[in-house]
Design an enzyme around this catalytic site. Structure first.
Site, PDB file in Angstrom:
ATOM      1  N   HIS A 342      37.834  46.573  48.573  1.00  0.00           N
ATOM      2  CA  HIS A 342      38.106  47.055  49.902  1.00  0.00           C
ATOM      3  C   HIS A 342      37.489  46.362  51.084  1.00  0.00           C
ATOM      4  O   HIS A 342      36.151  46.501  51.041  1.00  0.00           O
ATOM      5  CB  HIS A 342      38.154  48.554  49.962  1.00  0.00           C
ATOM      6  CG  HIS A 342      38.443  49.139  51.449  1.00  0.00           C
ATOM      7  ND1 HIS A 342      39.853  49.544  51.833  1.00  0.00           N
ATOM      8  CD2 HIS A 342      38.050  49.326  52.574  1.00  0.00           C
ATOM      9  CE1 HIS A 342      40.061  50.076  52.865  1.00  0.00           C
ATOM     10  NE2 HIS A 342      39.050  49.731  53.556  1.00  0.00           N
ATOM     11  N   CYS A 343      37.921  45.695  52.047  1.00  0.00           N
ATOM     12  CA  CYS A 343      37.234  45.095  52.939  1.00  0.00           C
ATOM     13  C   CYS A 343      37.154  45.738  54.219  1.00  0.00           C
ATOM     14  O   CYS A 343      38.352  46.036  55.024  1.00  0.00           O
ATOM     15  CB  CYS A 343      38.015  43.719  53.246  1.00  0.00           C
ATOM     16  SG  CYS A 343      37.182  42.572  54.348  1.00  0.00           S
ATOM     17  N   ILE A 344      36.028  46.202  54.794  1.00  0.00           N
ATOM     18  CA  ILE A 344      35.947  46.889  55.800  1.00  0.00           C
ATOM     19  C   ILE A 344      35.932  46.137  57.120  1.00  0.00           C
ATOM     20  O   ILE A 344      36.149  46.720  58.116  1.00  0.00           O
ATOM     21  CB  ILE A 344      34.518  47.712  55.625  1.00  0.00           C
ATOM     22  CG1 ILE A 344      33.402  46.641  55.977  1.00  0.00           C
ATOM     23  CG2 ILE A 344      34.316  48.641  54.931  1.00  0.00           C
ATOM     24  CD1 ILE A 344      31.884  47.077  56.107  1.00  0.00           C
TER      25      ILE A 344
END
Length: 514
Positions: A342-344
């Site tokens: 999951h890329c913030i």
């Protein structure tokens, strides 16, 4: 002789005497002091005195009479206002007592009824129901003429983590700190500075093709950013594998403003599911024959770990059996196919449907930073290779910096901005060459081997069954050959009443108890 005027004069005297006889009586009534009156209430005395004065003394001063009337009227008005305020206070206290007796669910129902009774204009519905849509606010639009909703509008029955745009075509995750907007600004601002301050100079002194190449890379980087931030990473539908005998269904019936009956099903899993819902199913990836295999490193690894193949688990939150390489994202609250991470910085998951775009996005960002770095250096050092006229104007590097300060700023920015994307690109080139995901690498390869995963010879228990043992083939699969697939949740399809995939069901009992 009696004068003819004598009778008239006598009559005048009689009238004068009569007036003098009446005047003291009138004065007595009008000059009574309120403090010495026999009445206990001065307000009652004032209300009785007014008609008597009007009837007996028409010759009193009008100013005195008007002031007396105004005093009485103001006192009466003040009393009326006080009574009205007391009545309002009593009504408010009564309403508060009624509201305190209501439960929380009834209060929420009352709020919903107020929202449903409110008429919403077409423009308001267009902006908040199509252009930007939060499924948690679907109750605001129950009074619309059409009763057909889309799947993205009913998602999780008002407990969705997503915000949808353009009728469900795009979406993003609701977050407290929108770091993706900061990332977008870091991409857009340098390009705007280049267009405003440096484009025309480089167009004249270098070549138009240099400017066009940078603009192309910059625009395509922005496109990939929006693609990654708003696309479906590979979400799986929820509530597919539920134990039916443990589901309790209750139907809530409500009547809308259009006199239509709305049936909504409520689901709840009761009790503890069977044990197989909490076991990890391992599919063997290798069949070995101990009689035919030599004591080589490969045969030892295969014999020791042939049971540690493709693992399939049940997700107690999404209520589905997860396929291989599928993981549950706690931020998105969804199971994602081929979940990488999951890329913030993009505010979205990276999975099967957008991993290829993520790789190309990193590549374009690194190329854009490197390209901007090179042309900024060339512009600052152009005075060394310029014609005689320009070399007379700019003769030193300091003069060049004063003449082109934005070039120096873009040079520094490019040096700083290329660091993190460059390292991330190098890491993912390594991962794609092995055809392994970030999640698998961090969980099974990077961490130290434990007794349960160590075969006794120091090797790790994890074996990448997706590795083709060819670096170029692995790179081709991840960068070009892998299909993005199709969306499995169908957010833009019409919602069918009772579709359990979009219901909000609590996690299974064993997960919540542990």
């Amino acid at each position: 002789m009696v004068s003819p005027s004598s009778p008239e004069s006598n009559d005048d005297d009689d009238l004068t005497n009569a007036d003098s006889a009446i005047t003291p009586a009138t004065s007595t009534i009008t000059t009574d002091s309120p403090t010495k009156s026999s009445f206990d209430d001065y307000q009652s005395l004032s209300s009785i005195r007014i008609p008597i004065t009007r009837r007996i003394t028409p010759s009193l001063s009008p100013q005195y009479e008007e002031s007396n009337i105004s005093t009485t009227t103001s006192a009466t008005t003040t009393t009326t206002q006080q009574q009205h305020q007391q009545q309002q206070l009593q009504q408010q206290q009564q309403q508060l007592r009624q509201m305190s007796s209501l439960s929380a669910s009834k209060i929420e129902q009352a709020k919903t009824d107020v929202l449903n009774n409110k008429k919403i204009s077409f423009i308001h519905r267009f902006i908040t129901n199509w252009l930007i849509m939060d499924p948690n606010l679907i109750s605001h639009y129950n009074n619309t003429n059409t009763r057909r909703f889309k799947n993205y509008q009913i998602e999780n029955q008002g407990q969705s983590n997503f915000i949808y745009f353009l009728g469900g075509r795009l979406h993003t995750i609701k977050t407290k700190y929108p770091i993706n907007l900061i990332t977008l600004s870091l991409i857009i601002i340098p390009g705007i500075l280049y267009i405003i301050f440096e484009l025309s100079w480089q167009w004249r002194n270098f070549s138009p093709i240099i400017v066009i190449i940078f603009l192309y890379i910059w625009i395509i980087s922005i496109f990939h950013f929006f693609k990654l931030s708003t696309c479906d990473a590979g979400k799986l539908p929820k509530n597919i594998h539920l134990p039916k005998k443990l589901i309790t269904i209750t139907t809530t019936t409500t009547t809308t403003n259009d006199n239509e009956i709305d049936h909504r099903n409520n689901y709840k899993v009761m009790g503890s599911p069977p044990d197989e819902y909490f076991n990890t199913v391992t599919l063997p990836y290798w069949k070995t024959n101990n009689d035919n295999n030599d004591n080589t490193k490969i045969s030892k690894l295969a014999n020791a770990y042939h049971s540690h193949g493709v693992q399939v688990k049940y997700c107690g939150t999404c209520h589905i059996w997860r396929p291989s390489r599928t993981s549950h994202c706690n931020t998105c609250q969804q199971c994602i196919l081929n979940h990488d991470h999951h890329c913030i910085f993009l505010n979205n998951c990276i999975g099967q449907r957008n991993y290829k775009f993520f790789l190309w996005f990193l590549l374009y960002i690194v190329i854009a930073c490197l390209y901007l770095l090179i042309i900024s250096i060339l512009q600052l050092c152009h005075y060394k290779f310029a014609s005689h006229k320009e070399s007379e104007i700019i003769t030193t590097f300091n003069q060049s910096i004063k003449t082109h300060p934005i070039s120096l700023l873009l040079l520094i920015y490019s040096c700083l901005a290329i660091c993190y994307p460059g390292l991330l690109l190098a890491f993912h080139i390594f991962l794609t060459s092995q055809n392994i995901t970030t999640r698998e690498y961090l969980n099974f390869v990077y961490k130290k081997p434990s007794k349960s995963t160590d075969g006794g010879d120091g090797t790790r228990g994890f074996v990448n069954v997706y590795n083709t043992h060819s670096i170029w083939e692995n790179l081709y699969i991840n960068w070009l050959g892998k299909s993005n697939g199709v969306s499995l949740t169908f957010p833009r399809d019409y919602y069918h009443q009772g579709d359990i995939r979009f219901a909000n069901i609590e996690p299974l009992g064993t997960f919540t108890n542990k």
